[in-house]
Enzyme design. Structure first.
Site, PDB file in Angstrom:
ATOM      1  CB  SER A  99     -63.778 128.770  10.363  1.00  0.00           C
ATOM      2  OG  SER A  99     -62.821 129.371  11.480  1.00  0.00           O
ATOM      3  N   GLY A 134     -62.890 127.912   6.731  1.00  0.00           N
ATOM      4  CA  GLY A 134     -62.651 129.343   7.032  1.00  0.00           C
ATOM      5  C   GLY A 134     -61.846 130.150   5.527  1.00  0.00           C
ATOM      6  CG  PHE A 164     -51.595 127.802  12.303  1.00  0.00           C
ATOM      7  CD1 PHE A 164     -51.325 129.248  12.809  1.00  0.00           C
ATOM      8  CD2 PHE A 164     -50.981 126.683  12.929  1.00  0.00           C
ATOM      9  CE1 PHE A 164     -50.391 129.338  13.662  1.00  0.00           C
ATOM     10  CE2 PHE A 164     -50.031 127.016  13.753  1.00  0.00           C
ATOM     11  CZ  PHE A 164     -49.563 128.319  14.387  1.00  0.00           C
ATOM     12  CG  HIS A 199     -66.119 126.539  13.377  1.00  0.00           C
ATOM     13  ND1 HIS A 199     -66.383 125.415  14.120  1.00  0.00           N
ATOM     14  CD2 HIS A 199     -64.852 126.610  13.589  1.00  0.00           C
ATOM     15  CE1 HIS A 199     -65.378 124.697  14.558  1.00  0.00           C
ATOM     16  NE2 HIS A 199     -64.478 125.345  14.203  1.00  0.00           N
ATOM     17  CG  MET A 221     -56.831 128.219  18.436  1.00  0.00           C
ATOM     18  SD  MET A 221     -55.881 128.648  16.779  1.00  0.00           S
ATOM     19  CE  MET A 221     -57.092 127.964  15.654  1.00  0.00           C
ATOM     20  CG  HIS A 229     -62.899 123.780  17.514  1.00  0.00           C
ATOM     21  ND1 HIS A 229     -62.230 123.788  16.396  1.00  0.00           N
ATOM     22  CD2 HIS A 229     -62.482 123.152  18.402  1.00  0.00           C
ATOM     23  CE1 HIS A 229     -61.370 122.900  16.365  1.00  0.00           C
ATOM     24  NE2 HIS A 229     -61.597 122.268  17.385  1.00  0.00           N
ATOM     25  CG  ASP A 235     -62.199 123.031  11.875  1.00  0.00           C
ATOM     26  OD1 ASP A 235     -62.044 123.632  11.057  1.00  0.00           O
ATOM     27  OD2 ASP A 235     -62.392 123.308  12.783  1.00  0.00           O
ATOM     28  CG  MET A 285     -59.779 118.766  14.664  1.00  0.00           C
ATOM     29  SD  MET A 285     -60.423 120.494  14.290  1.00  0.00           S
ATOM     30  CE  MET A 285     -58.967 121.050  13.372  1.00  0.00           C
ATOM     31  CG  ASP A 308     -61.446 127.789  14.783  1.00  0.00           C
ATOM     32  OD1 ASP A 308     -61.770 126.742  15.093  1.00  0.00           O
ATOM     33  OD2 ASP A 308     -61.685 128.222  13.490  1.00  0.00           O
ATOM     34  CG  MET A 342     -58.507 123.968  18.938  1.00  0.00           C
ATOM     35  SD  MET A 342     -58.373 124.701  17.255  1.00  0.00           S
ATOM     36  CE  MET A 342     -59.795 125.795  17.254  1.00  0.00           C
TER      37      MET A 342
HETATM   38  C1  DX5 Z   1     -58.088 125.325  12.571  1.00  0.00           C
HETATM   39  C2  DX5 Z   1     -59.544 125.596  13.122  1.00  0.00           C
HETATM   40  C3  DX5 Z   1     -60.269 125.587  12.235  1.00  0.00           C
HETATM   41  C4  DX5 Z   1     -59.807 126.692  10.616  1.00  0.00           C
HETATM   42  C5  DX5 Z   1     -60.143 126.076   9.584  1.00  0.00           C
HETATM   43  O1  DX5 Z   1     -57.271 124.773  13.915  1.00  0.00           O
HETATM   44  O2  DX5 Z   1     -59.973 124.751  13.956  1.00  0.00           O
HETATM   45  O3  DX5 Z   1     -61.507 126.092  12.197  1.00  0.00           O
HETATM   46  O4  DX5 Z   1     -60.400 127.832  10.792  1.00  0.00           O
HETATM   47  O5  DX5 Z   1     -59.474 126.751   8.628  1.00  0.00           O
HETATM   48  P1  DX5 Z   1     -59.230 126.277   6.859  1.00  0.00           P
HETATM   49  O6  DX5 Z   1     -61.040 126.093   6.634  1.00  0.00           O
HETATM   50  O7  DX5 Z   1     -58.825 127.511   6.467  1.00  0.00           O
HETATM   51  O8  DX5 Z   1     -58.617 125.196   6.947  1.00  0.00           O
HETATM   52 ZN    ZN Z   2     -62.134 124.938  14.178  1.00  0.00          ZN
END
Ligand code: DX5
Ligand code: ZN
Length: 227
Positions: free
Chosen positions: A10, A199, A145, A35, A39, A68, A177, A139, A37, A70
């Site tokens: 990510s 990530g 975050f 991946h 938001m 993804h 994730d 999730m 993200d 969000m």
């Molecule tokens: C969170 C995201 C994830 C995030 C995961 O809302 O959807 O993809 O990047 O990060 P880590 O691996 O640090 O939990």
């Molecule tokens: Zn994600």
């Protein structure tokens, strides 16, 4: 044995000043997807990136882009993300009034549709569209975050989804994730997950991106996977 487990770094935790380089490092290290993200500050508290950045990432790699969303009303933006080269577009069912229609629109644009389940969202919300998607995302943190702690109690949900997909002969990817590390990944694979998003564990480690991806793979190498 856990064969064919995919790793999807990510880029939320990457260094955005060197994004192209970080994406290329992940590709060279054998990542399966990138991946991304997205938001909007409404569906989740944080704001990240939009189609312009996805377009730039598309030029940096040949890997599938696992986008993804969000965001509220994702149906308003799917065309823009399809145009810039998203390979998967994953939406949260709570964010769209007609999830079936949104999935169909994504498919029509030539992109693989996905649905994502928050830790508090039950399987029943996507049960009737499983046959229509290419990816189901569990999730394991509340979205918004990077760097949050893995929520253990989502594992039975992953297991249920694995069972449903297998029983129905569906080949949608089962992805997880949030809080994925070499410590948590084995339990996810055991539960039937096949795609690990990570990530922090890839981009924020003192070790290199290549070493971090290798550590994730190594952690699941001996695991007997469900399904
Ligand atoms: C969170 C995201 C994830 C995030 C995961 O809302 O959807 O993809 O990047 O990060 P880590 O691996 O640090 O939990
Ligand atoms: Zn994600």
């Amino acid at each position: 044995m856990a064969e064919g487990i995919k790793v999807a770094p990510s880029i939320l935790s990457a260094d955005y000043l060197r994004l192209g380089e970080q994406v290329r490092e992940a590709e060279a290290a054998g990542a399966d997807y990138i991946h991304v993200d997205v938001m909007d500050g409404h569906f989740v508290p944080n704001i990240t990136i939009g189609p312009v950045v996805v377009e730039a990432i598309r030029r940096a790699t040949r890997l599938p882009l696992d986008v993804h969303l969000m965001i509220e009303e994702p149906e308003r933006h799917i065309e823009a993300f399809a145009k810039v080269g998203a390979s998967f577009l994953t939406v949260h069912p709570e964010a769209t009034q007609q999830v079936h229609r949104t999935i169909a629109s994504i498919r029509k644009l030539g992109v693989g549709p996905g649905v994502a389940l928050n830790p508090g969202t039950p399987v029943s919300l996507v049960e009737d569209v499983l046959a229509d998607v290419d990816l189901v995302l569990v999730m394991s943190v509340d979205p918004g975050f990077g760097g949050q702690e893995f929520i253990e109690h989502v594992l039975p949900k992953a297991r249920r989804l694995r069972k449903l997909l297998d029983e129905r002969g569906l080949s949608a990817e089962l992805e997880i994730d949030g809080g994925i590390t070499p410590e948590t990944a084995p339990r996810c694979v055991e539960a039937g997950v096949r795609v690990l998003v990570a990530g922090t564990a890839v981009f924020k480690e003192p070790r290199s991106v290549a070493e971090s991806i290798a550590a994730l793979r190594q952690s699941v190498a001996g695991v007997v996977a469900a399904g």
